[in-house]
Enzyme design. Structure first.
Site, PDB file in Angstrom:
ATOM      1  NE  ARG A 162      -3.222  -3.884  -9.172  1.00  4.27           N
ATOM      2  CZ  ARG A 162      -3.190  -2.560  -8.902  1.00  4.27           C
ATOM      3  NH1 ARG A 162      -4.054  -1.726  -9.483  1.00  4.27           N
ATOM      4  NH2 ARG A 162      -2.283  -2.061  -8.108  1.00  4.27           N
ATOM      5  CB  SER A 212       0.897  -8.844  -6.859  1.00  2.33           C
ATOM      6  OG  SER A 212       1.748  -7.835  -6.399  1.00  2.33           O
ATOM      7  CD  GLU A 283      -2.563  -7.970  -9.175  1.00  2.00           C
ATOM      8  OE1 GLU A 283      -2.503  -7.760  -7.942  1.00  2.00           O
ATOM      9  OE2 GLU A 283      -1.849  -7.384  -9.994  1.00  2.00           O
TER      10      GLU A 283
END
Ligand code: FAD
Length: 302
Positions: A162, A212, A283
């Protein structure tokens, strides 16, 4: 290029939260964007890049400076048998279905990710065991410091879980070249459909959200599992709540303020910290005017 003043930004994020930006720009071509950056630099105006807004928490108190929204740059071509070239504003579900229709495998994972190609490169977006770095050959970026357009290879982008080497305050992704594997179209389409249907079953798609909330702390222990086991599905702050369908999703019940969302994130972190002594790192990216609580939650984030 479209340009508006005092634009409400809640419209442009999947969380449906966000105050105003002094100016909002929607470039349609790379040349527009490069000229715009030069202009904003000359005027001494700060600027921020927004893709699909599907991973961005925008402050309810608004954003200083200009916001450049990339969603109007959407050219998508197939210049070689196994190559796709997509502008930064191309939506991933569209890209995945386009690839499948051409019998090109590699993007089946991306069909349920509601962001743009630019945001997906920055975030190294991924799902179902794959991610952008597995298909991306190179990205063309505007370097805001030098004023030059550069091509960065997969290696230069230094992809990790990520994240990538792209700092959106210096580099703006203009387009990406994706190297694919030719295969039977019907097989790829079936896998793409299966991945899409999995989303419908496992995510709270009816409520505004940003996907998320926290990164998985370890490949074998997902943030969703840790939150679920810590009882986070019970948590709610004002108009924001943890989804009953997926404990790593925060949903806007309608009219949520970013202060409520931040309070909720802090409580989610605290429940997992208390039960597992693991600190969860968000995130999401943030944009706009935030205070101490945001710094506390994002503290130590990679
Ligand atoms: C329902 C739902 C499901 C999701 N599922 C997944 C999933 O399975 N896997 C996953 O990885 N993510 C998932 N996400 C999160 C999100 O879709 C991805 O992170 C996506 O890559 C973000 O793209 P975006 O265009 O919306 O970026 P934004 O949210 O607009 O921006 C994210 C970051 O990228 C920067 N950025 C955006 N465009 C550019 C550009 N052209 N140049 C430079 N910087 C840019 C922004 O400044 C910001 O820092 C999900 C989100 C939702 C709402």
């Amino acid at each position: 290029m479209e340009e508006t003043s005092n634009s409400p930004l809640w419209r442009y994020t999947s969380m449906k939260v966000g105050g105003e930006a002094r100016q909002l720009f929607l470039p349609t071509h790379a040349e527009d964007l490069v000229a715009l950056i030069e202009r904003l630099k000359r005027e001494g105006q700060p600027w921020h890049v927004l893709g699909g807004g599907s991973n961005m928490l925008i402050s309810s108190d608004g954003v200083d400076g200009a916001v450049i929204r990339m969603t109007q740059m959407t050219s998508l071509t197939n210049p070689e048998a196994d190559l796709l070239e997509a502008d930064a504003g191309t939506r991933l579900p569209h890209l995945a279905k386009f690839a499948a229709s051409l019998g090109l495998s590699g993007l089946e994972f991306a069909v349920g990710i509601p962001g743009t190609v630019g945001g997906a490169v920055v975030m190294n977006a991924g799902a179902h065991g794959s991610c952008m770095s597995n298909v991306l050959e190179s990205a063309t970026v505007a370097n805001a410091e030098s004023g030059q357009v550069e091509t960065l290879t997969n290696e230069q982008l230094k992809f990790q879980y990520r994240s990538s080497a792209i700092d959106p305050s210096k580099h703006i992704v203009l387009s990406a070249r994706l190297r694919m594997r030719p295969d039977e179209a019907s097989k790829i389409q079936a896998k793409t459909r299966e991945n899409e249907e999995y989303r419908w079953r496992t995510q709270p798609l009816g409520w505004p959200n940003l996907g998320s909330t926290f990164k998985n702390p370890e490949p074998t222990r997902s943030a969703g599992f840790l939150l679920d086991q810590s009882g986070a599905k019970e948590l709610k702050e004002g108009h924001a709540a943890v989804s009953a369908v997926h404990a790593n999703f925060v949903i806007n019940l309608g009219g949520a303020h970013t202060n409520e969302i931040l309070q909720l994130l802090r409580r989610m972190q605290a429940t997992v910290q208390e039960k597992y002594q693991i600190r969860l790192h968000p995130e999401w990216k943030t944009l706009g005017r935030f205070g101490e609580l945001e710094r506390e939650i994002w503290n130590g984030n990679q």
